[in-house]
Design a protein around this motif. Structure first.
Motif, mmCIF file in Angstrom:
data_model
loop_
_atom_site.group_PDB
_atom_site.id
_atom_site.type_symbol
_atom_site.label_atom_id
_atom_site.label_comp_id
_atom_site.label_asym_id
_atom_site.label_seq_id
_atom_site.Cartn_x
_atom_site.Cartn_y
_atom_site.Cartn_z
ATOM 1 N N GLU A 15 0.856 -1.177 0.000
ATOM 2 C CA GLU A 15 0.000 0.000 0.000
ATOM 3 C C GLU A 15 0.892 1.227 0.000
ATOM 4 N N PHE A 16 0.692 2.140 -0.959
ATOM 5 C CA PHE A 16 1.447 3.376 -0.997
ATOM 6 C C PHE A 16 0.582 4.479 -0.419
ATOM 7 N N GLU A 17 1.156 5.232 0.489
ATOM 8 C CA GLU A 17 0.428 6.323 1.113
ATOM 9 C C GLU A 17 1.351 7.517 1.193
ATOM 10 N N LYS A 18 0.892 8.666 0.751
ATOM 11 C CA LYS A 18 1.691 9.882 0.837
ATOM 12 C C LYS A 18 1.669 10.392 2.269
ATOM 13 N N THR A 19 2.829 10.761 2.772
ATOM 14 C CA THR A 19 2.906 11.417 4.068
ATOM 15 C C THR A 19 3.319 12.849 3.811
ATOM 16 N N THR A 45 13.364 9.734 -5.307
ATOM 17 C CA THR A 45 11.985 9.798 -5.791
ATOM 18 C C THR A 45 10.989 9.129 -4.867
ATOM 19 N N ASN A 46 11.437 8.511 -3.782
ATOM 20 C CA ASN A 46 10.522 7.890 -2.833
ATOM 21 C C ASN A 46 10.314 8.745 -1.589
ATOM 22 N N TYR A 47 10.859 9.967 -1.564
ATOM 23 C CA TYR A 47 10.737 10.832 -0.404
ATOM 24 C C TYR A 47 9.266 11.044 -0.036
ATOM 25 N N GLY A 48 8.936 10.869 1.227
ATOM 26 C CA GLY A 48 7.576 11.082 1.698
ATOM 27 C C GLY A 48 6.675 9.868 1.553
ATOM 28 N N LYS A 49 7.179 8.733 1.066
ATOM 29 C CA LYS A 49 6.342 7.545 0.914
ATOM 30 C C LYS A 49 6.246 6.775 2.220
ATOM 31 N N LYS A 50 5.106 6.182 2.418
ATOM 32 C CA LYS A 50 4.868 5.256 3.518
ATOM 33 C C LYS A 50 4.285 4.005 2.867
ATOM 34 N N VAL A 51 4.989 2.894 2.984
ATOM 35 C CA VAL A 51 4.614 1.665 2.297
ATOM 36 C C VAL A 51 4.404 0.565 3.330
ATOM 37 N N THR A 52 3.303 -0.164 3.215
ATOM 38 C CA THR A 52 3.043 -1.314 4.072
ATOM 39 C C THR A 52 3.189 -2.574 3.230
ATOM 40 N N SER A 63 11.434 -8.563 -2.155
ATOM 41 C CA SER A 63 11.610 -7.207 -2.672
ATOM 42 C C SER A 63 10.442 -6.316 -2.250
ATOM 43 N N THR A 64 10.754 -5.176 -1.632
ATOM 44 C CA THR A 64 9.709 -4.251 -1.177
ATOM 45 C C THR A 64 9.249 -3.311 -2.278
ATOM 46 N N GLY A 65 10.000 -3.228 -3.368
ATOM 47 C CA GLY A 65 9.675 -2.276 -4.424
ATOM 48 C C GLY A 65 10.129 -0.862 -4.103
ATOM 49 N N ILE A 66 10.864 -0.691 -3.008
ATOM 50 C CA ILE A 66 11.338 0.625 -2.585
ATOM 51 C C ILE A 66 12.820 0.761 -2.928
#
Length: 162
Positions: A15-19, A45-52, A63-66
């Motif tokens: 799940e991608f969520e913007k913080t 380019t992943n700055y501010g991402k919150k991934v579950t 692999s987390t994809g991050i």
């Protein structure tokens, strides 16, 4: 099922969520998969991402994809338990327990959550870790090369802080 039996289904959930960003950043940029992300001053380019993610115990180096460009990352266990299997399986949280020879990260507890990137060596994460990372992030249960009988999973949140 009877009370003493455990039922596990290995699932991949991302799940991608913007913080909210704590500093000015450049406008969002597109990516090949159609998602947008922000760039920080280092080009991350992943700055501010919150991934579950759900990390299955039977996958070596999930692999987390991050991908991180040297920024600060926080990895936190939310829930779950897993085991390396065996005749009398021991279920643990991401801190793991005990020791064994031939582990992915010999200095970390057996059955602990460990991480690596494609440019950094593997390290202990446990239930909560924060630090700088560079490269594509992968997570795993700390086990030997035998993952076929592992069961369970850990629900993990990954926050790209800056």
């Amino acid at each position: 099922p009877p009370q003493n039996e455990r039922l596990y289904i290995d699932v991949l959930k991302v799940e991608f969520e913007k913080t909210p960003a704590s500093k000015e950043s450049t406008p969002p940029t597109g990516s090949a998969d159609g998602k947008t992300s922000e760039n920080d001053s280092t080009g991350n380019t992943n700055y501010g991402k919150k991934v579950t993610v759900i990390v299955p115990a039977n996958v070596k180096w999930f692999s987390t994809g991050i991908s991180v460009d040297g920024g600060r990352v926080r990895i936190t266990r939310l829930s779950g338990e897993w085991t390396n299997g065996g005749n009398e399986p021991i279920y643990t949280d991401a801190r793991g327990s005990g020791s064994w020879s031939g582990l992915l990260v010999p200095s970390a507890p057996f059955r602990a959550l460990v991480a690596r990137t494609n440019v950094q060596p593997a390290f202990y994460v446990g239930n909560d870790w924060s630090g700088k990372l560079k490269g594509g992030l992968e997570l795993s249960i700390n086990d030997t090369d035998s993952f076929y009988d592992n069961k369970g999973s850990q629900k993990i949140v990954i926050e790209i802080e800056n």
